[in-house]
Scaffold this motif. Sequence first.
Motif, PDB file in Angstrom:
ATOM      1  N   ASP A 195      27.452  44.733 112.943  1.00  0.00           N
ATOM      2  CA  ASP A 195      28.263  45.933 113.114  1.00  0.00           C
ATOM      3  C   ASP A 195      27.554  47.027 113.911  1.00  0.00           C
ATOM      4  N   THR A 196      26.270  46.862 114.148  1.00  0.00           N
ATOM      5  CA  THR A 196      25.475  47.854 114.875  1.00  0.00           C
ATOM      6  C   THR A 196      25.507  47.609 116.377  1.00  0.00           C
ATOM      7  N   LEU A 197      25.739  46.376 116.783  1.00  0.00           N
ATOM      8  CA  LEU A 197      25.608  45.999 118.189  1.00  0.00           C
ATOM      9  C   LEU A 197      26.541  46.785 119.112  1.00  0.00           C
ATOM     10  N   GLN A 198      27.825  46.786 118.832  1.00  0.00           N
ATOM     11  CA  GLN A 198      28.777  47.427 119.750  1.00  0.00           C
ATOM     12  C   GLN A 198      28.573  48.943 119.839  1.00  0.00           C
ATOM     13  N   PRO A 199      28.341  49.654 118.731  1.00  0.00           N
ATOM     14  CA  PRO A 199      28.033  51.082 118.862  1.00  0.00           C
ATOM     15  C   PRO A 199      26.785  51.343 119.700  1.00  0.00           C
ATOM     16  N   PHE A 200      25.785  50.487 119.574  1.00  0.00           N
ATOM     17  CA  PHE A 200      24.604  50.674 120.411  1.00  0.00           C
ATOM     18  C   PHE A 200      24.943  50.476 121.884  1.00  0.00           C
ATOM     19  N   LEU A 201      25.683  49.418 122.183  1.00  0.00           N
ATOM     20  CA  LEU A 201      26.036  49.156 123.588  1.00  0.00           C
ATOM     21  C   LEU A 201      26.860  50.303 124.170  1.00  0.00           C
ATOM     22  N   ALA A 202      27.743  50.887 123.351  1.00  0.00           N
ATOM     23  CA  ALA A 202      28.531  52.025 123.824  1.00  0.00           C
ATOM     24  C   ALA A 202      27.630  53.232 124.096  1.00  0.00           C
TER      25      ALA A 202
ATOM     26  N   PHE B 216       8.704  65.584 108.779  1.00  0.00           N
ATOM     27  CA  PHE B 216       7.700  65.069 107.839  1.00  0.00           C
ATOM     28  C   PHE B 216       8.061  65.504 106.433  1.00  0.00           C
ATOM     29  N   ARG B 217       8.237  64.533 105.559  1.00  0.00           N
ATOM     30  CA  ARG B 217       8.647  64.777 104.176  1.00  0.00           C
ATOM     31  C   ARG B 217       7.586  64.300 103.193  1.00  0.00           C
ATOM     32  N   GLY B 218       6.347  64.134 103.686  1.00  0.00           N
ATOM     33  CA  GLY B 218       5.279  63.668 102.817  1.00  0.00           C
ATOM     34  C   GLY B 218       5.144  62.165 102.771  1.00  0.00           C
ATOM     35  N   GLY B 219       5.864  61.467 103.638  1.00  0.00           N
ATOM     36  CA  GLY B 219       5.799  60.007 103.700  1.00  0.00           C
ATOM     37  C   GLY B 219       5.477  59.549 105.098  1.00  0.00           C
ATOM     38  N   VAL B 220       6.453  58.882 105.720  1.00  0.00           N
ATOM     39  CA  VAL B 220       6.281  58.407 107.098  1.00  0.00           C
ATOM     40  C   VAL B 220       6.204  59.610 108.037  1.00  0.00           C
ATOM     41  N   HIS B 221       5.289  59.532 109.006  1.00  0.00           N
ATOM     42  CA  HIS B 221       5.189  60.598 109.997  1.00  0.00           C
ATOM     43  C   HIS B 221       6.438  60.596 110.880  1.00  0.00           C
ATOM     44  N   PRO B 222       6.792  61.744 111.462  1.00  0.00           N
ATOM     45  CA  PRO B 222       7.990  61.810 112.302  1.00  0.00           C
ATOM     46  C   PRO B 222       7.982  60.767 113.419  1.00  0.00           C
ATOM     47  N   GLU B 223       9.129  60.099 113.579  1.00  0.00           N
ATOM     48  CA  GLU B 223       9.306  59.085 114.616  1.00  0.00           C
ATOM     49  C   GLU B 223      10.614  59.369 115.344  1.00  0.00           C
ATOM     50  N   PRO B 224      10.603  60.261 116.321  1.00  0.00           N
ATOM     51  CA  PRO B 224      11.855  60.609 117.001  1.00  0.00           C
ATOM     52  C   PRO B 224      12.497  59.439 117.736  1.00  0.00           C
ATOM     53  N   TRP B 225      11.717  58.437 118.070  1.00  0.00           N
ATOM     54  CA  TRP B 225      12.226  57.262 118.803  1.00  0.00           C
ATOM     55  C   TRP B 225      12.960  56.285 117.903  1.00  0.00           C
ATOM     56  N   HIS B 226      12.851  56.454 116.581  1.00  0.00           N
ATOM     57  CA  HIS B 226      13.435  55.521 115.617  1.00  0.00           C
ATOM     58  C   HIS B 226      14.842  55.998 115.259  1.00  0.00           C
ATOM     59  N   LEU B 227      15.841  55.224 115.686  1.00  0.00           N
ATOM     60  CA  LEU B 227      17.238  55.541 115.410  1.00  0.00           C
ATOM     61  C   LEU B 227      17.812  54.540 114.417  1.00  0.00           C
ATOM     62  N   SER B 228      18.761  55.012 113.619  1.00  0.00           N
ATOM     63  CA  SER B 228      19.368  54.187 112.583  1.00  0.00           C
ATOM     64  C   SER B 228      20.880  54.286 112.665  1.00  0.00           C
ATOM     65  N   TYR B 229      21.557  53.153 112.502  1.00  0.00           N
ATOM     66  CA  TYR B 229      23.015  53.140 112.520  1.00  0.00           C
ATOM     67  C   TYR B 229      23.518  53.419 111.101  1.00  0.00           C
ATOM     68  N   ALA B 230      23.949  54.644 110.886  1.00  0.00           N
ATOM     69  CA  ALA B 230      24.239  55.136 109.543  1.00  0.00           C
ATOM     70  C   ALA B 230      25.327  54.383 108.786  1.00  0.00           C
ATOM     71  N   PRO B 231      26.440  53.966 109.415  1.00  0.00           N
ATOM     72  CA  PRO B 231      27.494  53.312 108.646  1.00  0.00           C
ATOM     73  C   PRO B 231      27.039  52.059 107.895  1.00  0.00           C
ATOM     74  N   VAL B 232      25.946  51.444 108.337  1.00  0.00           N
ATOM     75  CA  VAL B 232      25.405  50.280 107.625  1.00  0.00           C
ATOM     76  C   VAL B 232      24.129  50.649 106.870  1.00  0.00           C
TER      77      VAL B 232
END
Length: 231
Positions: A28-35, A163-179
């Motif tokens: 379900d992530t593929l088509q939104p990414f391609l768009a 930064f929330r005290g865990g993983v350091h900020p990663e602006p390049w890391h995107l996530s498809y929220a609906p899944v």
Amino acid sequence: MLNELELTGRTRTHVVQRDELKAALQHDTLQPFLAMKDAAMRDGIAIQIVSAFRDFAAQQSIWDKKYRGERPLYDAGGNVRDHAKLSPAELVDAIVCWSAVPGGSRHHWGTEIDVIDSAALPEGYRVRLLPDEAGLGGVFYRLHQWLDVNMAQFGFFRPYRTFRGGVHPEPWHLSYAPVSVGALQALTPEVFAEAVRSSGVLGRELVLARAGELYRQYVANIDAPEFPVSA
């Protein structure tokens, strides 16, 4: 909904491989990414995936190499840390700031992508995926300005925005929220710990002794989407 094997990267049943992307993404992530990729290209930005789905074995390879000192460890500023001066417990702390424990990586879901702008790459440039590349004057600054404005309309957000005290900020890391929102809810501490327990991950006993803490600080501790999501 992803099952326990899919959540922990121990199967590929939920992803589709796309050779032209050199990546596998959740169905379900593929088509939104391609768009999103097409929209960015119209603005002169060539979004390229440098990391997407990683199975448990691939994540373990990253983890074990860092544990053995075969890959560099970085502090929050992107400076290399001295592996030889770290105890096993300190190694775990150093690794999880940038790389998830196998079984606890969002990249197992196929909803997560690390991206660059290939059109902005100077000849011979070695991508490091460090925050300075995304900031003012950085090689991928224009990409991230574009993402700030546009990615939400395609369903993507940055889980490591601050930064929330865990993983350091990663602006390049995107996530498809609906899944991914539902996937995080399904990846309980128990599912995470079981995946580690059944593996040969280096430092496994140290991780299991702190499984609940590591889950809270490095798995569940993310920036939520800045838009409504129906998971």
